[in-house]
Design an enzyme around this catalytic site. Sequence first.
Site, PDB file in Angstrom:
ATOM      1  N   HIS A 141       0.871  -1.181   0.000  1.00  0.00           N
ATOM      2  CA  HIS A 141       0.000   0.000   0.000  1.00  0.00           C
ATOM      3  C   HIS A 141       0.902   1.223   0.000  1.00  0.00           C
ATOM      4  CE1 HIS A 141      -3.397  -2.610   1.767  1.00  0.00           C
ATOM      5  NE2 HIS A 141      -3.554  -2.473   0.457  1.00  0.00           N
ATOM      6  N   GLU A 144       1.951   3.832   2.831  1.00  0.00           N
ATOM      7  CA  GLU A 144       2.524   3.327   4.076  1.00  0.00           C
ATOM      8  C   GLU A 144       4.035   3.514   4.010  1.00  0.00           C
ATOM      9  OE1 GLU A 144       0.705  -0.570   4.274  1.00  0.00           O
ATOM     10  OE2 GLU A 144      -1.300   0.307   4.225  1.00  0.00           O
ATOM     11  N   HIS A 285       2.889  -3.749   6.661  1.00  0.00           N
ATOM     12  CA  HIS A 285       2.013  -2.602   6.397  1.00  0.00           C
ATOM     13  C   HIS A 285       2.118  -1.614   7.550  1.00  0.00           C
ATOM     14  CE1 HIS A 285      -0.768  -4.337   3.190  1.00  0.00           C
ATOM     15  NE2 HIS A 285      -0.011  -5.376   3.518  1.00  0.00           N
ATOM     16  N   GLU A 352       1.070  -4.703  11.021  1.00  0.00           N
ATOM     17  CA  GLU A 352       0.606  -3.317  10.850  1.00  0.00           C
ATOM     18  C   GLU A 352       1.415  -2.486  11.828  1.00  0.00           C
ATOM     19  OE1 GLU A 352      -1.356  -1.931   8.746  1.00  0.00           O
ATOM     20  OE2 GLU A 352      -2.690  -3.485   7.929  1.00  0.00           O
TER      21      GLU A 352
END
Length: 523
Positions: A141, A144, A285, A352
Amino acid sequence: MVHDLSTWTEPWEVYSDLGFVVLGVSGAELDLLQVLGFRVEIDEEATRLLAEPRPIGPQIGYGGYPTIPGFACYRTVEGTFMTAEDLVAAYPTLSAWVDAGDSWEMETAGGAAGFDMMVLVLTNQAIPGPKPALFVTSSIHAREYAPAELMTRFAESLLTDYGSDPDATWILDHHEIHLMLHANPDGRKWAETGMLWRKNTDNDYCTNSSLRGADLNRNFSFQWGCCGGSSANQCSEVYRGSAAASEPETQAVQEYLRDLFPDQRGPGLNDPAPADATGVYLDIHSYGDLVLWPWGFTFTQAPNGSALQTLGRKFAFFNGYTPFQATNLYITDGTTDDFGYGDLGVAAYTFEIGTSFFQSCTYFNNTLIPDNMPALLYAAKTVRTPYLTAAGPDALDLSLSSATLSAGTPVTLTATLNDMRFNNSEGSEPVQDIAAAEVYIDVPYWGTSPVAYPLAPEDGNFDTAVEDATAVLDTTGLAAGRHTLFVRGQDANGNWGAVSAIFLWIEPPELEVEIFLPVVIRE
Ligand SMILES: [Zn+2]
């Protein structure tokens, strides 16, 4: 309601217990939220910060490389690639820079634009394989920022520590580390300007608008579009693409995974990989401080779910994040880690990391790096048998009575075995007493004709989950130079934990020198 939302946009933060989510939305989406009956509050400060103009790039930042304007710690795509090329030039026997495919823009422009999907491969090439592998994708993504830089720093630390740090040294000698530092380089170039860009830049979708592209982390072919965990709307942030693995970036990652790892799981959704399956795949991420594992497409536990949970809680012990099955957030389908585990049986995780997409450099340097480096190092240690190793104790605080001595002098090794190092914030991982510990000299347990020397409990009994242990080692016959001692512990359930190593140096033998005086005979 969170699950409904996640079918058309990506919730940035989910507070199920408090009853709210944080989203980034357009004006039209804001109206839609109100029509759907949500109570909406606008975070004016966050909105202002996101709208703030950025300094105009390029800027030179960390390591003397081009960095994102205003963020001197984050190398641009070009800066990351330059770094990788410099690392390969500096460490040619330990690293390689491998082209794994094309980005969408490169494919579309026939090579005249876009990027190669590059992988930095770290291993000591002088030691032949096959070796078990860790594969990591980062910043799939685009917005990020931190993941790609974190993994670049990880590569730099492994290479600079090689030869001085025993664990970095044996990891590169005996394992392979494959890092796709930028898994969405086209999108990343847009995010570098300050756009909150998530998808790739495929303009076949939502044609040429500022909402174009496919969400690569909904485009993977395993259970693609199966379960309401992605969108069929081309303009959505979570658009799954026109077909399973329709995007070249997805194809590059899938093909790389399939080349690197054997298929260790049957075709049925309930088929487990064997307990001794090899390989770890991490997709890094931001953000949320989470460690997630498959499945993401169903609330049902994966067939290796218990072992995935054990390793996930281990990672979360190191970085302090919250560990749970991905569906605890919301349903997702066509994701990276469901593919890695579902297609191949590899232990696959999503981290994350951190607390925002455009994470400050202060937070990155002071918190993200120190929190996550030990988790990454642990991942690199466990790739041989991740489903087994994570359940075993860690070998810690290795020390020798003397780090340097002459061959024949006994040396005392001490270590602490600890079976309790799990993050138990979401349920608790069972622990057992330590049952055994052993050390190998130069040839680890997976090598040819390994010899194990037992460590004895310092207090006389192995009967607690944390034990100090010791061994007196005979050094007779060890050649002069550096030797590696590989230490591991076993718990009462028979689980051997990850290896830790320490160096022992044997002095060269003292030379006996005979002196001959020259004699000059005069005629
Ligand atoms: Zn993401």
